[in-house]
Scaffold this active site. Structure first.
Site, short mmCIF file in Angstrom:
data_model
loop_
_atom_site.label_atom_id
_atom_site.label_comp_id
_atom_site.label_asym_id
_atom_site.label_seq_id
_atom_site.Cartn_x
_atom_site.Cartn_y
_atom_site.Cartn_z
N ILE A 11 0.82 -1.14 -0.21
CA ILE A 11 0.03 -0.06 0.21
C ILE A 11 0.84 1.20 0.08
O ILE A 11 0.63 2.12 -0.81
CB ILE A 11 -0.96 0.13 1.20
CG1 ILE A 11 -1.99 -1.18 1.12
CG2 ILE A 11 -2.04 1.40 1.37
CD1 ILE A 11 -2.92 -1.22 -0.06
N ASP B 27 11.07 3.62 6.24
CA ASP B 27 10.73 2.06 6.25
C ASP B 27 12.28 1.59 6.70
O ASP B 27 13.27 1.84 6.30
CB ASP B 27 10.53 1.46 4.98
CG ASP B 27 10.19 0.21 5.13
OD1 ASP B 27 10.78 -0.67 5.82
OD2 ASP B 27 9.14 -0.31 4.40
N CYS C 40 -10.01 -1.70 2.25
CA CYS C 40 -10.28 -1.69 0.81
C CYS C 40 -12.03 -2.17 0.56
O CYS C 40 -12.61 -1.68 -0.10
CB CYS C 40 -9.37 -2.72 0.08
SG CYS C 40 -9.03 -4.09 0.46
N THR C 41 -12.13 -3.30 1.37
CA THR C 41 -13.48 -3.75 1.18
C THR C 41 -14.66 -2.87 1.86
O THR C 41 -15.52 -2.80 1.00
CB THR C 41 -13.51 -5.34 2.19
OG1 THR C 41 -12.49 -5.93 1.66
CG2 THR C 41 -14.89 -5.80 1.58
N THR D 247 -3.16 -11.65 0.03
CA THR D 247 -2.30 -10.44 0.27
C THR D 247 -1.06 -10.94 0.77
O THR D 247 -0.95 -11.99 0.93
CB THR D 247 -3.17 -9.59 1.21
OG1 THR D 247 -3.38 -10.27 2.18
CG2 THR D 247 -4.49 -9.09 0.71
N THR E 213 -13.79 -11.05 8.35
CA THR E 213 -13.60 -9.80 7.74
C THR E 213 -14.31 -8.68 8.56
O THR E 213 -15.67 -9.11 8.90
CB THR E 213 -13.63 -9.42 6.14
OG1 THR E 213 -13.57 -8.09 6.12
CG2 THR E 213 -14.96 -9.85 5.85
#
EC number: 1.2.1.12
Length: 336
Positions: A13, A34, A151-152, A181, A210
């Site tokens: 992402i 990171d 996202c869902t 994923t 979920t």
């Protein structure tokens, strides 16, 4: 002036938010953090992507970071969000995309480094969640840590909003048929909390949980307690699809439902909700900007009050685009 943005976590992402930001033009990425990858490797990962193809631009490195399309972007490697010197780069808005710091308290650590706002690119247990086109107008400038939901949820919420506003949803069940994923396994491996989730992603259809449907109740309060759902993780690398089966308050025809969704896709939800009557399959939507693409041919009605609706989403690209859109939106509210 475009808001200056920092990205914490340069995984799937994080990198795709970066690509979208470059394309978008309404936000300005000035720094990335990171601790697990070096600058030259970050450049490689940004340039080449198995799902979305090569980066359309120039990428170089210098002693303090990346040079993308001729613009310098600082690269830090701090493990503690509070230690990232965002303030030295002018980054006011931080995309928290590690998947680790998803509570208000943990994400707020970015504020200690000079950031003003944090947008979590994942669901949050306690941070307010915003879905563009659904409840983003409820954002107020006193909110410092917020979530872009999942996202869902970004796929389901616009669909549910239109249906609920026009016809009323009594109750509904959602299934997302979701591409695998990074949390899944390449080969069978231990997964103590989710035994099925430890099975090979590329060989199995894996039932999973979920919270996306329940989260819709947080962004559309009138639907709280009316929706729940589950996921089926499938062997595709990207693009997923929501199946919403619901009972309606107001009797209607499937044609009227299609008309309502088409109208919304061309007006108040333009760019958020898509609409298609083409015979598409998942790969046709790789790289699609929409949060949700209603598939008019895929849905069915049992009767005038009970329907199954199908809507696609690029769970990487479309979602990342909304992260950028949300930052662009809240920065305008903050500037008022």
């Amino acid at each position: 002036m475009a808001p200056k943005v920092g990205i914490n976590g340069f995984g799937r992402i994080g990198r795709i938010v970066f690509r979208n930001a470059i394309n978008h033009g309404e936000v300005d990425v000035v720094a990335v953090n990171d601790p697990f990858i070096e600058t030259h490797y970050a450049a490689y990962m940004l340039k080449y992507d198995s799902t979305h193809g090569q980066f359309k631009g120039t990428i170089e490195t210098y002693e303090e970071g990346l040079i993308v399309n001729g613009k310098k972007i600082r690269f830090f490697a701090e493990r503690d969000p509070a230690a990232i010197p965002w303030g030295t780069t002018g980054a006011d808005y931080i995309v928290e995309s590690t998947g680790v710091f998803t509570t208000q308290e943990k994400a707020a650590a970015h504020l200690k480094g000079g950031a003003k706002k944090v947008v979590i690119s994942a669901p949050s247990a306690d941070a307010p969640m915003f879905v563009m086109g659904v409840n983003n107008t409820s954002y107020t400038k006193d909110i410092n840590v917020l979530s872009n939901a999942s996202c869902t949820t970004n796929c389901l919420a616009p669909l549910a909003k239109v249906i609920n506003d026009k016809f009323g949803i009594v109750e509904g069940l959602m299934t997302t048929v979701h591409s695998y994923t990074a949390t899944q396994k390449v080969v069978d491996a231990p997964s103590s909390k989710d035994w099925r989730g430890g099975r090979t992603a590329a060989q199995n259809i894996i039932p999973s949980s979920t919270g996306a449907a329940k989260a819709v109740g947080k962004v559309i309060p009138t639907l709280n307690g009316k929706l729940t759902g589950m996921a089926m993780r499938v062997p595709t690398s990207n693009v997923s699809v929501v199946d919403l089966t619901c009972r309606l308050e107001k009797a209607t025809s499937y044609d009227e439902i299609k008309k309502a969704l088409k109208d919304a896709s061309e007006n108040e939800l333009k760019g958020i909700l898509g609409y298609t009557e083409d015979d598409i399959v998942s790969s046709d939507l790789n790289g699609d900007d929409h949060s949700s693409i209603f598939d008019a041919k895929a849905g069915i009605a049992l009767n005038s009050n009970f329907v199954k609706l199908v809507s696609w989403y690029d769970n990487e690209w479309g979602y990342s685009r909304r992260v950028v859109d949300l930052i662009a939106y809240i920065s305008k509210v903050d500037a008022q």
